[in-house]
Design a protein around this motif. Structure first.
Motif, PDB file in Angstrom:
ATOM      1  N   ASN A 117      21.313   4.666 -14.951  1.00 51.88           N
ATOM      2  CA  ASN A 117      20.147   3.709 -14.923  1.00 51.88           C
ATOM      3  C   ASN A 117      20.276   2.482 -14.409  1.00 51.88           C
ATOM      4  O   ASN A 117      19.292   1.831 -14.503  1.00 51.88           O
ATOM      5  N   GLY A 118      21.456   2.238 -13.773  1.00 54.65           N
ATOM      6  CA  GLY A 118      21.659   0.959 -13.032  1.00 54.65           C
ATOM      7  C   GLY A 118      22.023  -0.183 -14.001  1.00 54.65           C
ATOM      8  O   GLY A 118      22.163  -1.497 -13.459  1.00 54.65           O
ATOM      9  N   GLN A 119      22.663   0.081 -15.071  1.00 53.65           N
ATOM     10  CA  GLN A 119      23.124  -0.736 -16.192  1.00 53.65           C
ATOM     11  C   GLN A 119      24.613  -1.006 -15.745  1.00 53.65           C
ATOM     12  O   GLN A 119      25.317   0.087 -15.876  1.00 53.65           O
ATOM     13  N   THR A 120      24.948  -2.378 -15.516  1.00 59.92           N
ATOM     14  CA  THR A 120      26.490  -2.602 -15.199  1.00 59.92           C
ATOM     15  C   THR A 120      27.050  -2.408 -16.437  1.00 59.92           C
ATOM     16  O   THR A 120      26.922  -2.711 -17.635  1.00 59.92           O
ATOM     17  N   LEU A 140      33.805  -7.032  -7.874  1.00 58.47           N
ATOM     18  CA  LEU A 140      32.987  -6.335  -7.082  1.00 58.47           C
ATOM     19  C   LEU A 140      33.622  -5.318  -6.322  1.00 58.47           C
ATOM     20  O   LEU A 140      35.084  -5.519  -5.902  1.00 58.47           O
ATOM     21  N   VAL A 141      33.200  -3.967  -6.100  1.00 55.48           N
ATOM     22  CA  VAL A 141      34.295  -2.969  -5.273  1.00 55.48           C
ATOM     23  C   VAL A 141      33.274  -2.703  -4.161  1.00 55.48           C
ATOM     24  O   VAL A 141      32.252  -2.200  -4.312  1.00 55.48           O
ATOM     25  N   THR A 142      34.170  -2.124  -3.044  1.00 54.76           N
ATOM     26  CA  THR A 142      33.384  -1.513  -1.870  1.00 54.76           C
ATOM     27  C   THR A 142      32.486  -0.415  -2.356  1.00 54.76           C
ATOM     28  O   THR A 142      33.042   0.471  -2.909  1.00 54.76           O
ATOM     29  N   ASP A 143      31.217  -0.363  -1.765  1.00 52.35           N
ATOM     30  CA  ASP A 143      30.707   0.793  -2.107  1.00 52.35           C
ATOM     31  C   ASP A 143      30.905   2.020  -1.362  1.00 52.35           C
ATOM     32  O   ASP A 143      30.041   3.001  -1.186  1.00 52.35           O
ATOM     33  N   TYR A 144      31.572   1.988  -0.313  1.00 54.29           N
ATOM     34  CA  TYR A 144      32.245   3.144   0.471  1.00 54.29           C
ATOM     35  C   TYR A 144      32.737   4.130  -0.535  1.00 54.29           C
ATOM     36  O   TYR A 144      33.147   5.222  -0.064  1.00 54.29           O
ATOM     37  N   LYS A 158      27.245   5.056 -11.111  1.00 55.04           N
ATOM     38  CA  LYS A 158      26.856   4.899  -9.861  1.00 55.04           C
ATOM     39  C   LYS A 158      27.699   3.637  -9.259  1.00 55.04           C
ATOM     40  O   LYS A 158      28.227   2.868 -10.020  1.00 55.04           O
ATOM     41  N   ILE A 159      27.926   3.491  -7.982  1.00 56.72           N
ATOM     42  CA  ILE A 159      28.481   2.342  -7.138  1.00 56.72           C
ATOM     43  C   ILE A 159      27.536   1.827  -6.270  1.00 56.72           C
ATOM     44  O   ILE A 159      27.126   2.325  -5.377  1.00 56.72           O
ATOM     45  N   GLU A 160      26.878   0.665  -6.677  1.00 61.08           N
ATOM     46  CA  GLU A 160      25.842   0.172  -6.118  1.00 61.08           C
ATOM     47  C   GLU A 160      26.368  -0.938  -4.940  1.00 61.08           C
ATOM     48  O   GLU A 160      27.536  -1.170  -4.775  1.00 61.08           O
ATOM     49  N   SER A 161      25.298  -1.452  -4.289  1.00 61.93           N
ATOM     50  CA  SER A 161      25.827  -2.363  -3.234  1.00 61.93           C
ATOM     51  C   SER A 161      26.384  -3.600  -3.955  1.00 61.93           C
ATOM     52  O   SER A 161      25.756  -4.356  -4.636  1.00 61.93           O
ATOM     53  N   PRO A 162      27.490  -4.050  -3.308  1.00 56.18           N
ATOM     54  CA  PRO A 162      28.228  -5.210  -3.951  1.00 56.18           C
ATOM     55  C   PRO A 162      27.034  -6.483  -3.717  1.00 56.18           C
ATOM     56  O   PRO A 162      26.935  -7.300  -4.695  1.00 56.18           O
ATOM     57  N   LEU A 163      26.748  -6.654  -2.623  1.00 56.75           N
ATOM     58  CA  LEU A 163      25.879  -7.901  -2.440  1.00 56.75           C
ATOM     59  C   LEU A 163      24.405  -8.063  -3.144  1.00 56.75           C
ATOM     60  O   LEU A 163      24.151  -9.082  -3.842  1.00 56.75           O
ATOM     61  N   THR A 201      30.165  -1.101   9.352  1.00 53.31           N
ATOM     62  CA  THR A 201      29.642  -0.469   7.979  1.00 53.31           C
ATOM     63  C   THR A 201      29.646  -1.515   7.052  1.00 53.31           C
ATOM     64  O   THR A 201      29.877  -2.448   7.041  1.00 53.31           O
ATOM     65  N   SER A 202      29.291  -0.924   5.717  1.00 50.28           N
ATOM     66  CA  SER A 202      29.391  -1.653   4.522  1.00 50.28           C
ATOM     67  C   SER A 202      30.717  -1.447   3.780  1.00 50.28           C
ATOM     68  O   SER A 202      30.839  -2.212   2.922  1.00 50.28           O
TER      69      SER A 202
END
Length: 501
Positions: A117-120, A140-144, A158-163, A201-202
């Protein structure tokens, strides 16, 4: 006067004992040596930047034989307060990772690792030190990870965008923290000397994070680079080599309403923390005995060659890996990358020698790949070479910010030429299978490791190709098993490659 001290490590990869398991004797590395340098008080935090639970022969031993949870135990003894997660920490699956984290005393910070659900799951924190200094910390961890990891290993998370995930959280930390520190398992997307973009890349976005996030300090990781402390966009940042060869120390002091930082990256040294040495030695003795078990008696040794030579001509070791991969899959073609470790074999072959030459905990994948996509992949590989005057050399982009010999592939099963005199992207001047030119519309079964199969090393056309076969046996185990039916290295397949320059 408010102040704080940080000790930082990253990319330890399970190298706890002072050895690389290749050279003999104790070496200036390993977490138990790094920890001997820590002088911790109530205003000190000890932090790790991820990739703790995968990589070393010690951890490969523990996958096969139950023993202590060595990494968590040693980090507990070393007094770690905070860790973030690295991409390799997910290699055995999130469920296995959670077992290790349950034994870890340190608080996990990984803001962009969320539930469905996107909850950290591992939120940022403000730590109040003994003198009242409030330190805001975000991991934060690379979303790759989403590209590299098997989907089943990320089930339920889920691994979301760090930024994107960090911006609002840091604004909240700023409301009450004296200092805000980011711990990012990712590296720099620019050459720090020239400012040249090295990655589009990201995977690595550290420079962007310093520009767009309100951080005082950004501790980076992942690239294994030796980056001394420096300011980028008014943010203090640094990076360390892997295998606990170095640690960082950062001291902060509030003077006249302004925070002043001093930072250094330091060798692990040759002295081990005594209690940790005593606790770990029984396990390490087992690992050393396991590594020294005899596998085969070869009629001749394989001498060390520089990566630039291996990239042109291969050697008996690379042919052996290719033969094992083709036999296991029945594929028409196989790809085998180089190795950052020195590539050699003694006559008295041991398990240690095999793991030195194939240090990756990979499995096999066979893909159905078009001639057009194969050519794109080989053109990317051909970018490994540059001309320095009349001399062939390794492209500096493959050496900095991270040494990436392992992303150069030799292709067995085809006849091909790389003309380094030609423009990048147009260097494959011959490409044949069984004496016939490969057409864009031809299709082949191609065996490769699971890292390459998901596009690791920026081989995106391979990632987009159809999967024919996925194995669950480690290639390392297959290399050992080869000697159950053979007493010498194979003579085939031959490498049919010519590099022109």
């Amino acid at each position: 006067m408010k102040h704080f001290k940080l000790y930082y490590t990253s990319d330890v990869h399970g190298y706890l004992w002072p050895t690389d398991y290749i050279q003999s004797g104790l070496q200036p590395q390993g977490l138990i040596n790094v920890a001997a340098n820590y002088q911790k008080d109530s205003n000190t935090l000890v932090i790790d930047g991820g990739d703790m639970y995968q990589g070393s022969p010690l951890l490969q031993y523990l996958k096969k034989y139950e023993d202590i949870d060595a990494v968590s135990d040693m980090m507990n003894m070393a007094g770690y307060d905070y860790v973030t997660l690295g991409n390799h920490d997910f290699n055995a699956g999130y469920d296995e990772l959670k077992k290790h984290l349950a034994n870890l005393n340190a608080t996990v910070l990984a803001e962009n690792v969320t539930d469905e659900n996107g909850q950290t799951l591992y939120p940022a924190e403000i730590k109040t030190l003994a003198d009242g200094t409030k330190v805001g910390l975000i991991g934060l961890v690379t979303d790759y990870i989403n590209i590299w990891e098997k989907p089943e290993h990320l089930a339920g998370i889920k691994i979301e965008s760090p930024l994107i995930k960090a911006s609002q959280t840091i604004a909240r930390l700023r409301q009450s923290a004296d200092v805000v520190i980011g711990i990012y398992h990712g590296g720099y997307e620019r050459d720090l000397d020239s400012g040249k973009i090295t990655s589009m890349t990201s995977e690595n976005i550290a420079c962007q994070l310093t520009a767009e996030l309100d951080l005082d300090i950004l501790l980076t990781a992942h690239q294994h680079g030796q980056v001394p402390a420096q300011l980028i966009n008014d943010t203090l940042t640094l990076q360390l080599p892997n295998q606990a060869k170095f640690y960082a120390q950062i001291d902060g002091e509030l003077r006249d309403g302004k925070w002043l930082f001093t930072a250094s990256t330091n060798s692990a040294g040759t002295i081990s923390q005594p209690d940790m040495f005593k606790a770990l030695q029984p396990l390490n003795d087992k690992v050393e005995a396991w590594l020294d078990q005899p596998i085969a008696n070869l009629t001749s040794s394989v001498a060390v060659e520089e990566p630039l030579i291996l990239a042109q001509y291969g050697n008996d070791i690379l042919r052996w890996v290719a033969a094992v991969q083709m036999a296991a899959t029945g594929a028409q073609i196989t790809l085998q990358g180089l190795n950052n470790n020195p590539s050699s074999l003694p006559k008295q072959l041991t398990l240690r020698s095999i793991l030195q030459n194939y240090p990756f905990d990979n499995t096999l994948v066979t893909k159905r790949i078009s001639g057009a996509d194969l050519r794109v992949g080989l053109e990317h590989t051909a970018n490994y070479f540059v001309m320095e005057g009349q001399k062939l050399a390794v492209n500096p982009d493959w050496l900095k910010p991270k040494v990436e010999h392992y992303n150069y592939d030799l292709a067995f099963g085809i006849d091909y030429e790389i003309d380094v005199r030609r423009q990048v992207g147009h260097r494959i001047t011959k490409l044949q299978y069984q004496g016939k030119d490969i057409q864009d519309t031809d299709y082949f079964s191609i065996a490769m490791n699971n890292y390459r199969a998901v596009g690791g090393g920026d081989y995106q056309t391979y990632a987009n190709s159809e999967i024919i076969y996925t194995g669950d046996k480690a290639i390392q185990d297959m290399l050992v098993a080869y000697f159950e039916d053979h007493d010498q290295l194979p003579n085939t397949p031959q490498l049919l490659l010519k590099v022109l320059y």
